[in-house]
Design an enzyme around this catalytic site. Sequence first.
Site, PDB file in Angstrom:
ATOM      1  N   SER A  94       0.707  -1.176  -0.129  1.00  0.00           N
ATOM      2  CA  SER A  94      -0.065   0.035   0.082  1.00  0.00           C
ATOM      3  C   SER A  94       0.874   1.457  -0.195  1.00  0.00           C
ATOM      4  CB  SER A  94      -0.893   0.063   1.271  1.00  0.00           C
ATOM      5  OG  SER A  94      -1.730   1.023   1.219  1.00  0.00           O
ATOM      6  N   ASP A 239      -1.104   1.094  -4.031  1.00  0.00           N
ATOM      7  CA  ASP A 239      -2.052   0.132  -4.777  1.00  0.00           C
ATOM      8  C   ASP A 239      -3.237   0.794  -5.061  1.00  0.00           C
ATOM      9  OD1 ASP A 239      -2.824   0.658  -1.891  1.00  0.00           O
ATOM     10  OD2 ASP A 239      -3.845  -1.514  -1.817  1.00  0.00           O
TER      11      ASP A 239
END
Length: 454
Positions: A94, A239
Site C-alpha cells: 500500500s 495500490d
Amino acid sequence: MKVFGSSGTRGVANEALTPTFVLRVAKAAGTAWGADRVAIARDTRVTGEMLADAAAAGLTSVGVDVDRLGRVPTPGAQAYAEHEGVPAMMITASHNPAEYNGVKLVGDDGVELAVPDLERVEDIFLGETFEPATWDEVGRSTRVEDAADRYVDRVLDVVDRETIADADLTVALDPGHGAGALTSPEFFRRLGCRVVTVNAQPDGHFPGRDPEPVPENLGDLGDLVRATDADVGIAHDGDADRAIFYDETGEYVEGDATLAALAAAELGPGDVTVSAVNVSQRFVDVAEETGARLELTPIGSTNIITRVRELLADGEDVPLAGEGNGGIFFPDYHIARDGAYTAARFLELLADAPVSEVVAPYGGYHNVRRNVEYETEAERTAMLAAAEGRAENADAELDTKDGFRLDYGDAWVLARPSGTEPLVRVYAEAHDAARAADLADGMYEALLDAKESA
C-alpha cells in the site's frame, strides 16, 4: 492477531516478509478457504512478482487453481474476486516505502477478510495445519490479461459520467508510480476529463516520490496543478485504494476535509457511519448535522470493514465510512476502498463549485502528525507506557480502543503503535495551530524520552 495487522501483513521484502512466509500464508489461506480457484494480483513493487510466485506455489500446493492477474490496483483485484466469485491474495504494501511488501486477503465477495476470518487463517498458519494436495491434485496457474481493463469498465459503469464530463474538468494526476498508473489515467480520460500527469510511469522503485500520498511527498502535484491551470489534483498510494486531493490553486486538501464533504453529500437521519479513533472533528460535526450515528473502531481498514459488515447484517444503512487518509468506503457500491471511485465521486461535487468551495465548510482545523521509530520491543513497550502515563495524568476524556486518545473538548491527541511499520504514531487536532502542535509535541517528546531510557 500476530500475523495480520490493521491492513493485512507487511514487512521489508526478503527480510521480514520472505517468499517462504508468503508461501505459508498462501497455504493457510488456501486451506481455510477450501476454494477451487483463487486470484493473485500485485502492485508495481519490484518484489511483487517474486512474492506472487511464492503465493501461487503455496496455493497450488494445497490443490487450488490460481488466476494470475498481474499488476492491478487492490480495488481491481477485489472487483475481479467479486465478479468471479473467487477469493484473492493481493501482494502490496500500500503506502509503505519501496522496500516493503505485504499481503491482503480478500474473500469471494471482493471484500477484505474480517477479523474472525483472518484469525482462522492465522490459526492454520501458526499451527501449520495445512492440507497439502497429492502430486496429481495440485492446482494449476492461468494468466488473466484483462483484469485492469475490466476494473476500469466496472467503475465507469457506476459513476455519473455525464455530470463529470459536462463539468469539463482538467485533472492533474499523480499515481505515484504505483498500480494506479496502469488504470487511472485512462479512467479519468474516459470520464471526459483532460488529464495531465506526474509520476505516472509504473515503477516499483518509486523514483519520483514515496508511495504515501502525504503533503511532503506531493509537491510536484501542487506544481502541476498550478502550471496546467488544473481544476483538481488527485494522488494515489501504491495500490490505488486511496485518493488525496489538491484544490484549483495547487493547495493540499486535508483528507479529513474531503471525507467530511463526501459524507455531507451522502449521510442522512438514521444512517450509521464508521470511522477510526483518529477521526477528525470535521467528520464528527457532519454526522451530528446530518442526523447520522458515528461509530469508532481501531485504526485500519480491517477493523472498519468488520464493523460495517456487522452493521449491514443488522439491517443498518451505512452509506459511507472511512478515514481521513483518503481511504473511503461507499458500501452501496462495494465494501472496499477504491481510489478511482472515490475520486470520481468527488469530481461529481465539482460540477457545482470548485474544490476550494466544496471543502471550505470543513476547514478551521489544524492537524499535526509525528512518528517515532523503534528498533526493539523494549523501546515500543516503554513508549506505550509513557503514553499511558501521560493519559492518566491528563484532564481529558480517554479512549483506549486503539492506543491512547485524549479528548480535551477543544482539541485531541492520540498515540498508537502502527499496525504496519515499527512506529508509534502521534496525531493531534485543534482549531488553533499552536494548540495542535503543543499537544503533538508534548506526546512526541514523552515518547522520545521513554525510547531513549529503554
